[in-house]
Write a protein that holds these residues in place. Structure first.
Motif, PDB file in Angstrom:
ATOM      1  N   TYR A   1     -11.932  20.777  -6.871  1.00 26.71           N
ATOM      2  CA  TYR A   1     -12.399  19.917  -5.794  1.00 26.71           C
ATOM      3  C   TYR A   1     -13.579  20.562  -5.102  1.00 26.71           C
ATOM      4  N   VAL A   2     -14.383  19.747  -4.467  1.00 28.07           N
ATOM      5  CA  VAL A   2     -15.373  20.330  -3.583  1.00 28.07           C
ATOM      6  C   VAL A   2     -15.206  19.675  -2.217  1.00 28.07           C
TER       7      VAL A   2
ATOM      8  N   VAL B   1      13.149  13.707  -3.211  1.00 30.55           N
ATOM      9  CA  VAL B   1      11.705  13.856  -3.434  1.00 30.55           C
ATOM     10  C   VAL B   1      11.374  15.327  -3.660  1.00 30.55           C
TER      11      VAL B   1
ATOM     12  N   MET C   1       8.716  18.581 -11.253  1.00 32.19           N
ATOM     13  CA  MET C   1       7.352  18.514 -11.778  1.00 32.19           C
ATOM     14  C   MET C   1       6.789  19.917 -11.992  1.00 32.19           C
TER      15      MET C   1
ATOM     16  N   LEU D   1      -2.154  16.706  -4.794  1.00 31.73           N
ATOM     17  CA  LEU D   1      -0.975  15.844  -4.933  1.00 31.73           C
ATOM     18  C   LEU D   1       0.288  16.616  -4.561  1.00 31.73           C
TER      19      LEU D   1
ATOM     20  N   LEU E   1       3.130  15.402  -1.843  1.00 35.23           N
ATOM     21  CA  LEU E   1       4.547  15.233  -2.176  1.00 35.23           C
ATOM     22  C   LEU E   1       5.405  16.184  -1.353  1.00 35.23           C
TER      23      LEU E   1
ATOM     24  N   GLY F   1      -9.463  18.342   3.367  1.00 30.27           N
ATOM     25  CA  GLY F   1     -10.601  17.489   3.045  1.00 30.27           C
ATOM     26  C   GLY F   1     -10.195  16.043   2.853  1.00 30.27           C
TER      27      GLY F   1
ATOM     28  N   PRO G   1     -10.216  12.031   3.738  1.00 32.17           N
ATOM     29  CA  PRO G   1     -11.254  11.171   4.306  1.00 32.17           C
ATOM     30  C   PRO G   1     -11.015  10.961   5.812  1.00 32.17           C
TER      31      PRO G   1
ATOM     32  N   PHE H   1      11.379   7.654  -6.944  1.00 30.57           N
ATOM     33  CA  PHE H   1      10.250   7.355  -6.064  1.00 30.57           C
ATOM     34  C   PHE H   1       9.290   8.542  -5.989  1.00 30.57           C
ATOM     35  N   GLY H   2       9.873   9.759  -5.966  1.00 33.04           N
ATOM     36  CA  GLY H   2       9.035  10.955  -5.965  1.00 33.04           C
ATOM     37  C   GLY H   2       8.057  10.933  -7.133  1.00 33.04           C
ATOM     38  N   PHE H   3       8.567  10.553  -8.308  1.00 26.82           N
ATOM     39  CA  PHE H   3       7.695  10.485  -9.484  1.00 26.82           C
ATOM     40  C   PHE H   3       6.737   9.301  -9.393  1.00 26.82           C
TER      41      PHE H   3
ATOM     42  N   LEU I   1       5.371   8.318  -6.859  1.00 29.51           N
ATOM     43  CA  LEU I   1       4.279   8.658  -5.948  1.00 29.51           C
ATOM     44  C   LEU I   1       3.064   9.190  -6.703  1.00 29.51           C
ATOM     45  N   VAL I   2       3.286   9.730  -7.906  1.00 30.62           N
ATOM     46  CA  VAL I   2       2.166  10.293  -8.668  1.00 30.62           C
ATOM     47  C   VAL I   2       1.126   9.214  -8.992  1.00 30.62           C
TER      48      VAL I   2
ATOM     49  N   TYR J   1      -0.412   7.803  -5.826  1.00 25.07           N
ATOM     50  CA  TYR J   1      -1.427   8.692  -5.258  1.00 25.07           C
ATOM     51  C   TYR J   1      -2.782   8.438  -5.911  1.00 25.07           C
TER      52      TYR J   1
ATOM     53  N   PHE K   1      -4.204   5.421  -4.446  1.00 26.32           N
ATOM     54  CA  PHE K   1      -4.649   5.769  -3.105  1.00 26.32           C
ATOM     55  C   PHE K   1      -5.995   6.489  -3.146  1.00 26.32           C
ATOM     56  N   CYS K   2      -6.136   7.404  -4.118  1.00 27.24           N
ATOM     57  CA  CYS K   2      -7.390   8.144  -4.243  1.00 27.24           C
ATOM     58  C   CYS K   2      -8.540   7.236  -4.603  1.00 27.24           C
TER      59      CYS K   2
ATOM     60  N   THR L   1      -9.479   5.260  -1.399  1.00 25.39           N
ATOM     61  CA  THR L   1     -10.093   6.001  -0.297  1.00 25.39           C
ATOM     62  C   THR L   1     -11.201   6.934  -0.759  1.00 25.39           C
TER      63      THR L   1
ATOM     64  N   LEU M   1     -10.609   9.729  -1.948  1.00 28.14           N
ATOM     65  CA  LEU M   1     -10.115  11.037  -1.527  1.00 28.14           C
ATOM     66  C   LEU M   1     -10.620  12.126  -2.454  1.00 28.14           C
ATOM     67  N   ASN M   2     -11.291  13.080  -1.880  1.00 27.79           N
ATOM     68  CA  ASN M   2     -11.824  14.227  -2.605  1.00 27.79           C
ATOM     69  C   ASN M   2     -12.741  13.845  -3.767  1.00 27.79           C
TER      70      ASN M   2
ATOM     71  N   LYS N   1     -12.847  11.627  -6.346  1.00 28.09           N
ATOM     72  CA  LYS N   1     -12.517  11.395  -7.752  1.00 28.09           C
ATOM     73  C   LYS N   1     -13.110  10.049  -8.197  1.00 28.09           C
TER      74      LYS N   1
END
Lengths: 375, 527, 184
Positions: free
Chosen positions: A208-209, B216, B223, B245, B249, B310, B312, C24-26, C28-29, C32, C35-36, C39, C41-42, C44
């Motif tokens: 990441y940056v 969770v 994972m 990520l 989590l 970082g 948004p 649900f935890g899985f 979320l992958v 996410y 979501f990225c 937004t 996010l970072n 991508k």
């Protein structure tokens, strides 16, 4: 209970004295820093602090009043009320208003912090286990910055200097009066680049940056110190940040010097070096860069860091030895030093390792060997 | 603890079996509660010794006693053991003892599962602690175990850590299901939801938090396990994964987890303050609603732990506002406690002293929490000792003081004897002074710029670090006094009345002291 | 009041809730990732896009910085052929990076892109990128790796500089073995 009175009074006094102490050099409060952003963060911090103190004085004040007045030993008889709609509304609504009043300046400051546009200088910062690399974009200047406090100082074998653990072998230099943008990333695990006086703290994440920026006002030239702020392994506490803010003219001069130095180093690699010269340089490089893991006397450390003394590679396999220094060892803590050390330094440290501590191979590795190996 | 209970038990034929097998095979809520409490006390001392090793090393600048690598193992193990081994099992122990008695039930709803959920714990923590003696050393990546430090760069003991977390999670989930099943099905006739004692209410909500987030956490460590051993890349960027990520989590679990460790404490304090104020709890229903809203909000604030990664701008703002909102229901609770005391007839027995200290010091922790919620300021606070001060204020004089208060409060009911009031008060004052000397200076060194989790520090932080270390030893050793007091009370002491405390109110106080082996064989009628 | 069947029913019900939360935890992958994408996010950017013919906004110029980064376990040499280019929003450009496997073994790399400011990520469109696939190189081999992209004219006016960083990771262990075999 007398003790209780004393304790409560003194703890309140302690809270109240916080801001007056802040002015003294006691290190009890956040720094106001040197930039506009750091100043507004400080103001925000003090605003919230005083709001909390005010709420605390009211709530704890009532509590202490109750504890003295409504005690059974003074003949207090318990009332039996257990609700009051008015009160419950009041203490829901009033905090809401206070919170909104806090959110407004906080939002304003955050929006300013996120605006990294129009930067005049861009520096890419890469976190390594356990050092920082600085790349001046478009300037062809790049270097590593390591802790320069000696192991002996850490292990109490020599006096600790004034900037103990907050000093580096090469400072990152930035100009004042210009917006400097930092592009922060990492080479291995997550680090965080933090200089309190700039109020800049950003995580350095592999792949990441992140961006952040600072604009040190003219007149605030000086040295600013910080540390890595995210647990990144064994030497997390030993990777400081030192920033030297200089005038724009000095900054330009410094850039020129850096480029000249780089050329000189390239030229130096073509020169001839005696065994003694290599050994002296090698000893310095070893102490600064290798001893932390491989031991002061090449004895190694644990199962992770092999010893240099009597090692098969050190005694016999020159090519492998050079390869390890240049490419590192995949899957281990040994990283590539190709970009961190000059050809002369790599040649010197290899020569040193092959001849120190009774290894006595008599091998001389010259900078030219390194240049060849790099091809 | 209940050996004496057994001796006093007049329902001999319903009484416990003799010898060690009583404890191994027991399905009795009191026996299991007792074992949970002793287990958590042992873990408290274990984690405490680690804390003292950390504080001893930090007493002066420079490395004196241990190496940085071992220091990291200590901070990691201290965090894991205190969170999962000391605080959480202690609350489960208190729930085991008190929930059936408070709702008028004979025992927990699922007694055999209860036995299993306890007996998993010694194995989980035994495995975790044994890694300290392995060649690779114990986990060293902090209790938040951020990837890739905990995956690609982890010592080999990480696998044992993962299995340990799985076991703890299974134990917690079973414990939570048991509590929910008990509360849903075993309440005495007439005890409607809005008549439930607050400790039962807060645990009811906590149990749902546990059921929602412990799986969770189990998912996250699964994972990690797959990344480390089976070549997947959930968190490894090289294979298309993402280390950020992991943090999302983890904190999706982690923030509700924080409330798991404090909501039952709210419940305990909401029993003690009315008792010693001789006045009903102020704003019962607003207490229930405040607890529920805190629990709900805990699911939408996780990224305030990640203000510096970082995110948004909009995300950052959302999490800042959401976090600030939590101050409102939390404030309601504090105001309610103070109003309960107002115009009461107060006495200051040891449980009350701990409860009052809880209210004050937890509120101080709440204040620093509010400061941390302000995202721009958090850029200066994040990962410094200010954060360490904050969460120790809410966990030590917060959660731990509430647990100790609860033990003093209910101990006469459990073993039929009053504890020694003088020694209890001595224990309180030593703990109170110790805790503040330890953690208050951490606010200062944090603000002055000392990062957390460092084994050595710059010279300007030296004075307050020395002070904090002295406080830590005072606090640590005063807990041995607690051990002495509890053992002394079990062995002897003034015979307790059924009501125990003058202002006591609730079904549990209608039972004789010590409470009989089976709580309510005939369901009581609640008006 | 208490009765055995009810207890069993609530226990089983809540056990299923716990299992669902594990799932649900899985879940979320992928959530996410969505979501990225929304937004940025970072920074991508995912997948290839169809080439869109934008009206080039010649009224302004955006500076694009191209940065090469390497992860710790990656011994290759990796650099951007141009560190900085200027383009008008909507204009398509091809840029190149140069990678060289300096080791004695065949390896596969994966470049991970990241864009800052993150806000700009959603306006960056790529039709071709070396980061879309794993890139193998035989021992000692070097090659140029390309990326074709534009920045949409909808880019907010206040963004004048966009930095695109590519971090090269060693992905040999995640690589399709056939691909690695083909190197020789």
């Amino acid at each position: 209970m007398k003790i209780r009175t004393w304790l409560s009074l003194s703890s309140i006094a302690l809270l109240l004295s916080l801001s007056s102490l802040a002015k003294a050099e006691w290190g009890v409060n956040m720094t106001e820093g040197v930039t506009e952003i750091s100043q507004s963060i400080y103001d925000l911090h003090m605003l919230i602090f005083w709001i909390c103190v005010a709420i605390g004085v009211v709530v704890f004040g009532v509590m202490f009043y109750v504890m003295f007045k409504h005690r059974k030993s003074k003949g207090a008889v318990a009332a039996q009320f257990d609700e009051s709609v008015t009160l419950e509304w009041l203490w829901t609504v009033i905090p809401t208003i206070i919170l909104i009043a806090m959110a407004v300046p906080a939002t304003k400051t955050l929006v300013e912090m996120y605006d990294a546009s129009d930067a005049q200088v861009d520096i890419k910062i890469t976190g390594y286990q356990w050092k920082w690399q600085y790349d001046y974009l478009g300037e062809d200047v790049s270097f590593f910055s390591n802790l320069s406090t000696s192991r002996d100082a850490v292990y109490n074998k020599e006096e600790k200097g004034e900037n103990y653990l907050l000093e580096v072998d090469k400072e990152v230099v930035i100009p004042t009066g210009q917006k400097v943008r930092f592009l922060i990333t990492s080479n291995d695990v997550i680090h965080a680049w933090w200089v309190p006086e700039f109020a800049v703290k950003k995580d350095a994440i592999p792949g990441y940056v992140n961006e952040s920026w600072v604009n040190v006002p003219v007149g605030q030239e000086g040295i600013y110190r910080g540390q890595c702020a995210e647990l990144c392994g064994v030497d997390h506490g030993f990777m400081p940040i030192v920033v030297r803010a200089v005038s724009q003219a000095d900054y330009a001069t410094w850039l020129d010097e850096q480029r000249a130095e780089k050329e000189a180093a390239a030229l130096a690699a073509l020169g001839d070096y005696s065994f003694d010269e290599l050994m002296t340089t090698g000893a310095e490089v070893y102490a600064g860069r290798c001893a932390a893991c491989h031991g002061q006397n090449g004895e190694g450390m644990g199962s992770m860091f092999p010893p240099m003394v009597g090692s098969d590679i050190v005694l016999n396999d020159v090519e492998k030895h050079i390869d390890i220094l240049i490419n590192g060892v995949a899957g281990s803590a040994m990283q590539s030093f190709a970009e961190q050390l000059t050809d002369v330094e790599i040649a010197a440290v290899i020569t040193y390792e092959r001849n120190a501590w009774g290894n006595d191979t008599g091998d001389i590795v010259t900078p030219r060997d390194i240049i060849d190996a790099r091809q | 603890m209940t050996t004496t209970t057994a001796a006093h038990d007049d329902h001999g034929h319903h009484g416990p079996a003799k010898g060690i097998m009583r404890w191994v095979l027991t399905t009795n809520h009191k026996d299991i509660g007792t074992m949970y409490l002793w287990f958590s006390f042992i873990m408290l001392l274990t984690g405490g010794v680690m804390a003292l090793i950390i504080r001893a090393e930090l007493f002066q600048p420079g490395m004196q006693l241990i190496e940085p690598e071992f220091f990291n193992q200590m901070t990691t193990m201290h965090g894991l053991i205190m969170v999962f081994g000391a605080i959480m099992p202690a609350f489960v122990g208190l729930a085991n003892w008190m929930v059936p008695m408070m709702v008028g039930a004979p025992d927990m709803a699922l007694p055999r599962m209860n036995n299993l959920s306890f007996w998993i714990l010694p194995f989980a923590f035994g495995m975790l602690l044994l890694t300290l003696f392995s060649e690779a050393g114990a986990p060293n990546f902090g209790w938040t175990f951020y990837a890739p430090l905990s995956t690609t760069y982890a010592p080999s003991s990480v696998t044992y850590f993962i299995f340990g977390v799985h076991l703890m999670g299974i134990s917690s989930i079973m414990g939570a299901i048991n509590i929910v099943a008990t509360i849903l099905n075993m309440r005495a006739p007439g005890m409607t939801y809005m008549k439930m004692p607050l400790f039962v209410w807060t645990w009811f909500i906590t149990a749902y938090l546990l059921i929602a987030v412990m799986p969770v956490l189990a998912g996250v460590v699964t994972m990690m396990l797959m990344d480390i051993h089976f070549g997947t890349s959930f968190f490894n960027a090289a294979g298309g994964g993402d280390p950020v990520l992991f943090q999302h989590l983890f904190w999706f679990f982690g923030h509700p987890e924080v409330y798991i460790m404090i909501l039952p404490a709210f419940g305990i304090v909401s029993h003690i303050i009315p008792t010693f104020s001789r006045k009903p709890l102020f704003g019962y229903s607003s207490m229930v609603y405040a607890t529920a809203s805190i629990a709900f909000l805990s699911f939408i604030v996780w990224a305030h732990h990640m203000f510096t990664v970082g995110l948004p701008l909009v995300t950052e703002l959302f999490f800042m506002y959401a976090t600030m909102v939590i101050a409102i229901p939390t404030g309601v609770k504090v105001f309610n406690w103070v109003s309960t005391m107002f115009q009461g007839s107060l006495t200051f027995e040891t449980p009350m002293l701990f409860a009052i200290a809880f209210v004050i010091l937890f509120t101080i922790g709440g204040f620093s929490g509010l400061m941390l919620a302000i995202a721009p300021a958090d850029f200066q606070y994040h990962d410094t000792y200010f954060v360490v001060a904050h969460f120790h204020y809410v966990l030590v004089p917060g959660a731990l003081f509430a647990i100790i208060a609860g033990v003093y409060f209910w101990l006469p009911k459990w073993c039929g004897n009053y504890y020694d009031e003088f020694l209890g008060k001595l224990h309180f004052w030593l703990s109170f002074i110790g805790v503040n000397i330890t953690f208050f200076p951490m606010h200062f060194i944090g603000l002055a710029g000392m990062p957390r989790r460092i084994p050595d520090y710059a010279l300007q932080f030296a004075d307050f670090n020395a002070v904090a270390s002295v406080g830590a030893f005072i606090f640590g050793f005063s807990q041995l006094l607690f051990l002495y007091i509890v053992i002394k009370t079990i062995r002897s002491g003034k015979q307790a009345t059924p009501e125990v405390w003058e202002g006591a109110d609730g079904l549990e106080w209608t039972l004789p002291s010590p409470a009989p082996y089976h709580s309510f064989s005939e369901p009581p009628q609640v008006k | 009041m208490s009765s055995k069947p009810n207890v069993a029913k609530s226990a089983i019900k809540h056990l299923f809730v716990a299992l669902a939360m594990f799932g649900f935890g899985f879940a979320l992958v992928p959530l996410y990732d969505v979501f990225c994408e929304i937004t940025g996010l970072n920074g991508k950017v995912t997948g290839t896009v169809e080439k869109v013919d934008y009206t080039v906004d010649t009224s302004r110029t955006v500076t694009v910085q191209l940065l090469a980064s390497k992860n710790a376990e990656m011994p290759w040499r990796f650099m951007a052929l141009q560190e900085q280019i200027d383009l008008h929003p909507g204009e398509w450009k091809q840029i190149g990076f140069w990678a060289s496997n300096t080791t004695a073994s065949d390896m596969v790399s994966q470049a991970v892109p990241s864009i800052t400011p993150a806000r700009a990520a959603e306006y960056v469109q790529k039709t071709e990128c070396f980061c879309f696939q794993q890139q193998p190189l035989a021992a000692g081999e070097s090659k140029q790796m390309n990326m074709v992209f534009t920045i949409s004219p909808e880019l907010p006016e206040d963004i004048q500089t966009v930095s695109m960083v590519y971090t090269l990771f060693d992905a040999t262990e995640f690589a399709d073995p056939e691909k690695v075999a083909k190197l020789n």
